[in-house]
Design a protein around this motif. Structure first.
Motif, PDB file in Angstrom:
ATOM      1  N   UNK A 116       0.829  -1.211   0.000  1.00 48.89           N
ATOM      2  CA  UNK A 116       0.000   0.000   0.000  1.00 48.89           C
ATOM      3  C   UNK A 116       0.860   1.257   0.000  1.00 48.89           C
ATOM      4  N   UNK A 117       1.789   1.352   0.959  1.00 47.50           N
ATOM      5  CA  UNK A 117       2.430   2.650   1.222  1.00 47.50           C
ATOM      6  C   UNK A 117       3.777   2.853   0.534  1.00 47.50           C
TER       7      UNK A 117
ATOM      8  N   UNK B  84       5.965   6.317  -0.144  1.00 51.83           N
ATOM      9  CA  UNK B  84       6.413   6.649   1.211  1.00 51.83           C
ATOM     10  C   UNK B  84       7.530   5.716   1.688  1.00 51.83           C
ATOM     11  N   UNK B  85       8.383   6.271   2.547  1.00 53.91           N
ATOM     12  CA  UNK B  85       9.399   5.473   3.233  1.00 53.91           C
ATOM     13  C   UNK B  85       8.685   4.801   4.406  1.00 53.91           C
TER      14      UNK B  85
ATOM     15  N   UNK C  18      -2.747  15.812  -2.863  1.00 49.66           N
ATOM     16  CA  UNK C  18      -2.112  15.377  -1.626  1.00 49.66           C
ATOM     17  C   UNK C  18      -2.045  13.855  -1.508  1.00 49.66           C
ATOM     18  N   UNK C  19      -2.385  13.150  -2.592  1.00 47.33           N
ATOM     19  CA  UNK C  19      -2.168  11.707  -2.673  1.00 47.33           C
ATOM     20  C   UNK C  19      -1.032  11.490  -3.677  1.00 47.33           C
ATOM     21  N   UNK C  20       0.132  11.159  -3.192  1.00 49.09           N
ATOM     22  CA  UNK C  20       1.349  11.129  -4.019  1.00 49.09           C
ATOM     23  C   UNK C  20       1.215  10.278  -5.276  1.00 49.09           C
ATOM     24  N   UNK C  21       0.603   9.112  -5.115  1.00 47.27           N
ATOM     25  CA  UNK C  21       0.560   8.175  -6.235  1.00 47.27           C
ATOM     26  C   UNK C  21      -0.384   8.636  -7.342  1.00 47.27           C
ATOM     27  N   UNK C  22      -1.176   9.685  -7.064  1.00 54.15           N
ATOM     28  CA  UNK C  22      -2.079  10.213  -8.088  1.00 54.15           C
ATOM     29  C   UNK C  22      -1.345  11.093  -9.101  1.00 54.15           C
ATOM     30  N   UNK C  23      -0.150  11.573  -8.727  1.00 52.58           N
ATOM     31  CA  UNK C  23       0.575  12.544  -9.574  1.00 52.58           C
ATOM     32  C   UNK C  23       0.774  12.031 -10.995  1.00 52.58           C
ATOM     33  N   UNK C  24       1.090  10.750 -11.102  1.00 49.71           N
ATOM     34  CA  UNK C  24       1.395  10.160 -12.414  1.00 49.71           C
ATOM     35  C   UNK C  24       0.231  10.319 -13.388  1.00 49.71           C
ATOM     36  N   UNK C  25      -0.993  10.406 -12.857  1.00 46.16           N
ATOM     37  CA  UNK C  25      -2.182  10.413 -13.713  1.00 46.16           C
ATOM     38  C   UNK C  25      -2.685  11.825 -14.043  1.00 46.16           C
TER      39      UNK C  25
ATOM     40  N   UNK D  33      -7.855   0.530  -1.066  1.00 47.79           N
ATOM     41  CA  UNK D  33      -8.116   1.123   0.245  1.00 47.79           C
ATOM     42  C   UNK D  33      -7.774   2.602   0.285  1.00 47.79           C
ATOM     43  N   UNK D  34      -6.638   2.960  -0.291  1.00 48.77           N
ATOM     44  CA  UNK D  34      -6.245   4.381  -0.361  1.00 48.77           C
ATOM     45  C   UNK D  34      -7.269   5.162  -1.179  1.00 48.77           C
TER      46      UNK D  34
END
Length: 292
Positions: free
Chosen positions: A130-131, A136-137, A236-243, A274-275
């Protein structure tokens, strides 16, 4: 002389100077005139009035890199949010809210899952999927057998780190391992201050070692994220940036718009379901908040 404000009580500021200790200081009147309030975490210049009694005056507040409202603290290098991986099970909605808050303040967050001794490897892999995938680290610790504690120490070395997390996750035990002398120092400082002991908890920074500082925050069980517009949440959801810009509609909020590439990614397991569900819950909260 320069130092860092580690506590502020009733108009007195306690400034830690590396290798010299803590000075009790008042802020010059010019700050009040300029409507500037010193914050815990501020790096300051001070004049020494009494070396023996460790008293001084703050004469200058150096430029702030950032500041948080809750807790009221400045110049944070990073945050470490601590959740138990079991007993209690992690509230990932609460975790995602915290991550949004830190992203909004442009503060990098390390996620620490404690009590790793209570779970099998599959649970660790689940949290990583997930993270770590979200950018995220993630670190796993056990204060029971001290697993991962040295890794945490390396991650906070030379930085000012806000530690946060709900009650019962082992955050206090972890902090005691990272800064074993801190409780004695806090006791001495409380004895010296004798002010505000029965007042609301103030923000406070612990000098863990050398130039390493820890800001401990009270345990939280809820976190409201309502001080911005719903259209901003996706930032503010990092993984959304790519889209960004890849959906059919410019400015797609990834909620119900047709041909949304991000929703396709959720469906295909590229982004955590879940995210995404937590994103939708937060989006609805922001959408339904009352405007005054």
């Amino acid at each position: 002389m320069q130092g860092k404000i580690i506590k502020g009580v009733a108009g007195f500021y306690y400034v830690h100077v590396i290798h010299d200790g803590v000075y009790e200081c008042k802020a010059k009147g010019k700050f009040r005139n300029e409507n500037v309030k010193p914050l815990v975490g501020d790096n300051v210049e001070l004049d020494i009035l009494d070396e023996v009694k460790k008293k001084g005056n703050i004469t200058k507040i150096l430029k702030r890199d950032n500041e948080l409202v809750r807790p009221a603290v400045a110049n944070i290098d990073q945050a470490m949010v601590v959740f138990a991986i079991a007993d209690p099970m992690p509230n990932l909605n609460l975790l995602d809210r915290f991550l949004v808050m830190m992203e909004r303040n442009n503060i990098n967050t390390i996620i620490c899952f404690n009590k790793i001794d209570l779970v099998e490897e599959e649970k660790v892999i689940e949290m990583k999927n997930i993270y770590v995938k979200a950018g995220y680290h993630v670190i796993f610790t056990s204060t029971y057998n001290k697993m991962g504690v040295l890794d945490v120490k390396r991650l906070i070395e030379g930085k000012t780190t806000v530690f946060a997390g709900p009650s019962g996750v082992g955050k206090s035990s972890l902090l005691n391992m990272l800064a074993p002398d801190a409780n004695a120092e806090i006791g001495e400082l409380s004895e010296k201050i004798k002010r505000g002991k029965n007042t609301t908890r103030h923000s406070e920074i612990i000098n863990a070692f050398e130039d390493t500082y820890i800001c401990d925050t009270p345990g939280f069980s809820s976190l409201y994220v309502t001080d911005f517009e719903k259209e901003d949440l996706k930032n503010y959801f990092r993984e959304f940036d790519f889209f960004t810009g890849k959906c059919r509609f410019k400015g797609c909020n990834h909620v119900s718009e047709p041909d949304c590439k991000l929703r396709d990614a959720v469906h295909n397991g590229i982004i955590s379901k879940g995210r995404y569900v937590n994103y939708l819950l937060l989006y609805d909260e922001l959408k339904n908040q009352r405007k005054y």
